[in-house]
Scaffold this active site. Structure first.
Site, PDB file in Angstrom:
ATOM      1  N   LYS A 136     -20.604 -33.064-117.031  1.00 29.59           N
ATOM      2  CA  LYS A 136     -19.292 -32.934-116.323  1.00 29.59           C
ATOM      3  C   LYS A 136     -19.080 -34.002-115.466  1.00 29.59           C
ATOM      4  O   LYS A 136     -19.981 -34.303-114.649  1.00 29.59           O
ATOM      5  CB  LYS A 136     -19.514 -31.641-115.167  1.00 29.59           C
ATOM      6  CG  LYS A 136     -18.744 -30.354-115.813  1.00 29.59           C
ATOM      7  CD  LYS A 136     -18.938 -29.389-114.803  1.00 29.59           C
ATOM      8  CE  LYS A 136     -17.756 -28.135-114.639  1.00 29.59           C
ATOM      9  NZ  LYS A 136     -17.933 -27.281-113.658  1.00 29.59           N
TER      10      LYS A 136
HETATM   11  C1  E4P Z   1     -15.693 -24.858-113.203  1.00 22.75           C
HETATM   12  O1  E4P Z   1     -15.926 -25.561-114.150  1.00 22.75           O
HETATM   13  C2  E4P Z   1     -15.277 -25.043-111.834  1.00 22.75           C
HETATM   14  O2  E4P Z   1     -16.377 -26.170-111.481  1.00 22.75           O
HETATM   15  C3  E4P Z   1     -15.200 -24.141-110.886  1.00 22.75           C
HETATM   16  O3  E4P Z   1     -14.572 -23.250-111.590  1.00 22.75           O
HETATM   17  C4  E4P Z   1     -14.601 -24.516-109.646  1.00 22.75           C
HETATM   18  O4  E4P Z   1     -14.191 -23.341-108.896  1.00 22.75           O
HETATM   19  P1  E4P Z   1     -13.520 -23.395-107.248  1.00 22.75           P
HETATM   20  O5  E4P Z   1     -12.423 -24.229-107.411  1.00 22.75           O
HETATM   21  O6  E4P Z   1     -13.704 -22.130-107.175  1.00 22.75           O
HETATM   22  O7  E4P Z   1     -14.786 -24.077-106.547  1.00 22.75           O
END
Ligand code: E4P
Length: 230
Positions: free
Chosen positions: A95
């Site tokens: 990521k």
């Molecule tokens: C997943 O890939 C994301 O990092 C995650 O869903 C982010 O969630 P949030 O916006 O609730 O922090």
């Protein structure tokens, strides 16, 4: 061989939850980020991240696991760290945020280089608009993560953005898959998949809520009560 299937991913670093929902056949991958790992109780710096990631990667077998870079200051170091994380397990993808905390655009070069030169699958993260996702797809992303709940929080429509991204991906023959992230409500899942998202990543708590219905409980109890009277 990694299975890039559509459907539901689990947004967690909790090993027991991954085991539980893999055992039910409900999840097609796992996403993490540093905040999720922290909330899941992972400690011990990079060694802790490695241990948890390898354990999750092993449990989900051929399904993909997203592990986020922990640095965002130097493109060479980011590539080095991505290569290190990728070597932890064959089903890991990396990521990378679309840009740095001050809009630093070296990230896009990193995304492109990882995808093309190193053939490392990249999940481009922290995106809030269709245009960002489109450009991430152009740079070579395997996954484009739209933070749908945050998009809605800002007063925009996540479903509109998802439709726009899907249209662009299809029109230009781009193979990136849309991960709808920042899921807040049970209804988001069908809404976002219906709008054209390939994947919705959900917390274990939300998946639990999707499954359990009070009226189902009552109905099953009725069956059991009557079964005892037969
Ligand atoms: C997943 O890939 C994301 O990092 C995650 O869903 C982010 O969630 P949030 O916006 O609730 O922090």
């Amino acid at each position: 061989m990694v299975k890039y299937e559509n459907g539901i991913f689990l947004d967690t670093g909790k090993i027991d939850e991954v085991k539980k929902y893999m055992g039910m056949g409900l999840i097609k991958g796992v996403t993490t980020n540093p905040t999720i790992l922290l909330k899941s109780g992972i400690t011990g710096g990079l060694e802790g991240v490695k241990k948890a990631s390898q354990e999750i990667a092993r449990i989900i077998g051929e399904y993909p696991l997203s592990v986020e870079l922990t640095i965002n200051d130097n493109p060479d170091k980011m590539i080095e760290q991505a290569r290190e994380f990728y070597a932890w397990a064959p089903n890991i993808n990396i990521k990378v945020p679309i840009h740095g905390p001050n809009g630093e655009l070296d990230n896009v070069k990193v995304i492109h280089e990882l995808s093309t030169k190193y053939k490392i699958p990249v999940n481009v993260t922290a995106m809030m608009s269709a245009q960002q996702c489109y450009l991430a797809a152009m740079a070579g992303a395997t996954y484009v993560s739209l933070f749908c709940g945050r998009v809605n929080d800002m007063g925009h429509s996540a479903t509109d953005e998802i439709k726009k991204i899907r249209q662009l991906l299809d029109a230009f023959g781009l193979e990136s898959k849309i991960i709808c992230a920042s899921t807040r409500e049970v209804s988001n899942v069908q809404e976002w998949l219906g709008a054209g998202g390939h994947i919705v990543t959900v917390t274990p708590e939300l998946l639990n809520k999707m499954l359990i219905h009070p009226y189902s409980k009552e109905t099953v109890q009725m069956f059991l009560n009557d079964a005892a009277k037969l």
